[in-house]
Each structure stands twice: as C-alpha cells, then as structure tokens.
Design a protein around this motif. Sequence first.
Motif, PDB file in Angstrom:
ATOM      1  N   VAL A 141       0.747  -1.312   0.139  1.00 27.37           N
ATOM      2  CA  VAL A 141       0.006  -0.046  -0.001  1.00 27.37           C
ATOM      3  C   VAL A 141       0.744   1.199  -0.231  1.00 27.37           C
ATOM      4  CG1 VAL A 141      -1.757   1.221   1.290  1.00 27.37           C
ATOM      5  CG2 VAL A 141      -1.728  -1.158   1.138  1.00 27.37           C
ATOM      6  N   GLN A 142       0.564   2.021  -0.914  1.00 28.95           N
ATOM      7  CA  GLN A 142       1.427   3.330  -1.100  1.00 28.95           C
ATOM      8  C   GLN A 142       0.906   4.423  -0.230  1.00 28.95           C
ATOM      9  OE1 GLN A 142       1.307   4.533  -5.200  1.00 28.95           O
ATOM     10  NE2 GLN A 142       2.248   2.578  -6.026  1.00 28.95           N
ATOM     11  N   SER A 143       1.437   4.681   1.014  1.00 27.26           N
ATOM     12  CA  SER A 143       1.007   5.637   2.019  1.00 27.26           C
ATOM     13  C   SER A 143       1.074   6.949   1.699  1.00 27.26           C
ATOM     14  CB  SER A 143       1.534   4.996   3.327  1.00 27.26           C
ATOM     15  OG  SER A 143       3.141   5.237   3.322  1.00 27.26           O
ATOM     16  N   ARG A 193      -5.054   4.685   3.052  1.00 23.79           N
ATOM     17  CA  ARG A 193      -3.436   5.024   2.667  1.00 23.79           C
ATOM     18  C   ARG A 193      -2.830   5.958   3.792  1.00 23.79           C
ATOM     19  NH1 ARG A 193      -2.112   3.512  -2.194  1.00 23.79           N
ATOM     20  NH2 ARG A 193      -3.404   3.760  -4.061  1.00 23.79           N
ATOM     21  N   ALA A 194      -3.610   6.513   4.650  1.00 23.21           N
ATOM     22  CA  ALA A 194      -3.114   7.363   5.443  1.00 23.21           C
ATOM     23  C   ALA A 194      -2.440   6.755   6.772  1.00 23.21           C
ATOM     24  CB  ALA A 194      -4.550   8.173   6.023  1.00 23.21           C
ATOM     25  N   SER A 195      -1.512   7.451   7.259  1.00 27.78           N
ATOM     26  CA  SER A 195      -0.567   7.114   8.308  1.00 27.78           C
ATOM     27  C   SER A 195      -1.460   6.573   9.641  1.00 27.78           C
ATOM     28  CB  SER A 195       0.341   8.075   8.821  1.00 27.78           C
ATOM     29  OG  SER A 195       1.083   8.171   7.590  1.00 27.78           O
ATOM     30  N   ALA A 196      -1.314   5.765  10.523  1.00 29.03           N
ATOM     31  CA  ALA A 196      -2.100   5.246  11.416  1.00 29.03           C
ATOM     32  C   ALA A 196      -1.560   4.438  12.384  1.00 29.03           C
ATOM     33  CB  ALA A 196      -3.497   4.760  11.002  1.00 29.03           C
ATOM     34  N   ALA A 203      -8.306  -1.615  12.353  1.00 27.70           N
ATOM     35  CA  ALA A 203      -9.785  -1.189  12.468  1.00 27.70           C
ATOM     36  C   ALA A 203     -10.254  -0.778  11.274  1.00 27.70           C
ATOM     37  CB  ALA A 203      -9.939  -0.366  13.691  1.00 27.70           C
ATOM     38  N   MET A 204      -9.687   0.004  10.453  1.00 26.08           N
ATOM     39  CA  MET A 204      -9.955   0.602   9.193  1.00 26.08           C
ATOM     40  C   MET A 204     -10.102  -0.129   8.128  1.00 26.08           C
ATOM     41  SD  MET A 204     -11.092   3.361   7.738  1.00 26.08           S
ATOM     42  CE  MET A 204     -10.717   4.612   8.915  1.00 26.08           C
TER      43      MET A 204
END
Length: 449
Positions: A141-143, A193-196, A203-204
Amino acid sequence: MAERVPNTSLEQLFRETEWTLRQFAQQVNKLCTERGTPKAYSPQAAWAWLNGTVPPLPIRRLIVEALARRLGRALTLEDAGFPRPEGSANARPGSDVVDDLVDLGRAYVSASRRHVVGAGLFSVALAVPGWQDVVGRAYAVQSNPHAAIGQAEVDSVEAMIDRLQEIDGAFGGQYARPMASAFLVSTVAPYLRASAPDHIRKAMLSSAAMVCYFTGWMAMDEGLHRLAQRYYIKGLELAGAADDHMTYCHVLRGISVQAANLGHGAHAARYANAAADAAPSSTPYMRAFMAGQQAHGYAMTGAKTNALHSLCETERAIDQANSSTGAATGGYSVSTLAYHTAQVRYELGDVKGSVQSLQDHFRLRGEKDSHRSGLIFGGLLAERQLEVGHLDAACATWSGVLDSYPAMHSGRVDDRVRSVVTCLAPYRKNATARHTHERARALLRQKSA
C-alpha cells in the motif's frame, strides 16, 4: 503461420463433462444469453477451441464458467489451457489493495449498460480464498505521509455503513450501491493510505471489509452478481489483512446467501459450511447466524437430516441469545429463523408448511427488518399460497407488495413482481386475479420506461 497446438487441458475438461460438441457450444451460448450478449456458437466453434483457437477473453471466461458449472468445481483460465489476461488485478501478487478498490469502485459508480450487462453473470468458477490464504496478508500500500487517521475516522466509516444499510433496506440496491461504491473510492480508499497506529489501521481495514460486503450485497440485489462476487472477494481479503476472522466469516456467509438466491444449492451449502467451520466465536448469535444459512443450503441439496439438524441448532441458539440478552442481536432474529424454516420446508417439499412459516415471519417482524425483505418475502408467500390453491389469499398478498413497489429499486423485488405476471396469467378469467395481473404489468412498464 504458426501451426495451432491443440488445447489438451481444455480437451481433458471437455471429456470429463461427457458433453457432445453441440452441447458444449449450447452451454456457452446459454451463458452468453444470461450475460446479455447472445451468441450462436456451433459445434465447429467448440471443435476449434479444443484444437487451439483462442477466443476473445469474455468468451474464454464463459467457456470456463460453463465447464465449472457442469463439473461442480472452481476452474481458472489456466486450468482450461487459456492464457492469463495481462493486468489482471486478481493475478497480481503484492498488488495495492487501495488501487484495486479504486479501480473496482470507479468502474461501476456510473456504470455503462455494457458494464452492467457484464457484471450480471454469477460465476461458480470463482476461487474463494480460505482464511489461511488471506490472514495477515501483506499488501503493498502506497501510504500518504501527509495524512493521518485515528479512531474518529474509523467511527465515521462505521456510522456511514449504518446509513448505507438503512438506505439499501428502505429503497433497494439499485438506489444505494452507487453511493456505497463512491464512498469506497472517495473516503475509504484515502483512509487506507493514511498513516495510523497499527490498531487503527486494522480497524480501518475491518471497516473497509464491511463496506465491501454491503456494497456486494447491494450489487447482488441489483442483479449484478459478478460485481457482487468481486466486492465479496475484496471483503475477504481486507478482513484477512485486518486479521479479522469474524468479518471474514460474515462475508463468506454472504457469498452463500447469493448462491442460494440463484439456486446453486451445492455451492450455497459449501460456503455456509466453510463460514461456520471458520467462525472463531461460539456465541449463540453467531451459531444461529451460521446454522440458519447452513440449513437452507442443505435443504437445497436434499440433505434432509442435515438441514433439520442445522435448523434445530438455529432454534436452540436463538433461544439462548434471547434468554441472555433479552432480544436477538446482529440482524438474526426469530423472524429470520421463521424465514429460514420456510425455505427449508419448501425445499424439502412441504409447501403448506412453508406458507405457515412465512406467515410466522410476518407476524414476528420487527422494526429492524428491512422494507425490501418484506416485499421479497411477501412475493414468495403469494407464490406459495397460489401453489397450494389459495388464489384469493395470493392476490391479497401480492396487492400489498404492489402497493409499495413503486418506491423500491431492487432487482430481486423486480423479479418477484415479474412472477406475479407469470403466475397469474392462467387465472385471468378471475376478476381479482386479472386486476392484480394487469396492475403488476403496468407497474413493470413504468419501471422500465
């Protein structure tokens, strides 16, 4: 010119079917018609395929589908000796799950008629990944380092799932599915794609899996069965990436429901059994949720003992769930049990018992039961009332369905209304039947205008 090489893999599968060349061509033609693109392939065309002629990709897929339906097992293009299409999303190891979601969603948010027709063919050749095939699967996954998500974003996706479910149940999949597809593309994909932190990322992924599941359910309701299967498979993969066993089983059960709705009993039973076997939880609700679908699948294959055993297991689980919580949870309730009982009875030849159980279903329905399911089950009840000779009761039940039909945008409800026309055609000398028949015809014309 290079000499054609006979397709020995295809020939081996063909021999296993015990078809003639004419029957082979006829089955492919049948699938072309089912797909909405009628063809008239001859035995000579089938002979050419066996001898190395490679037909266009859509026809190759239908050839494989015809063979898979005949042989009762999933097959791939490679199994049939056909080349793998370049750029196949399902064949890209390490492919970007977000790109796959975006490609899938964008293709059908504003689907052309050509896209819609191609998405309507249910495939028994679909390779459904097992839990071990998807659990913890690492996606490339390209973050986006400039975006970050937290629990608030997860909560917003879950809230949107609830809203989409409400819209789908109230107005139908044709109305809700484009919204769900757009939500996947515009909101869920960027969140993935977001940082987490790791727990938020999982969870997402779980929430995204459920969006895929419900989008697939809506596509099934539209009659876009191949599209529904694609969303279901993506839901399984996302659940595995999230290490979310429960959601994986939930989606797998949805695949069983789709197969049952289309009359593929053996596949419905197989997927229901796989979902039950893989379920990590033994809570009463989960046992009822799985066993009810198993009962329906077993009954479709004539496995009476297994069907009745699963139905009894469902009843016990519902009793336990109600006694411990005071009410059924998670969407499986006593009204759902009555519906599954009706389906089991019908498949096992007890039409009168099925009518009684469907009437029980309507007596037990609660506020959370969807408007669409009421119309679908009402249509089934009327058809079975007519089957046991209760013409007036059937017409009264159908009249209630037709009252609510104009506001519903559901391929499955459309099918039930079409059955009004078919079932009542022989009874048009009866004034009530003629009125109901003509009313259904007029409403169908309005929908197609």
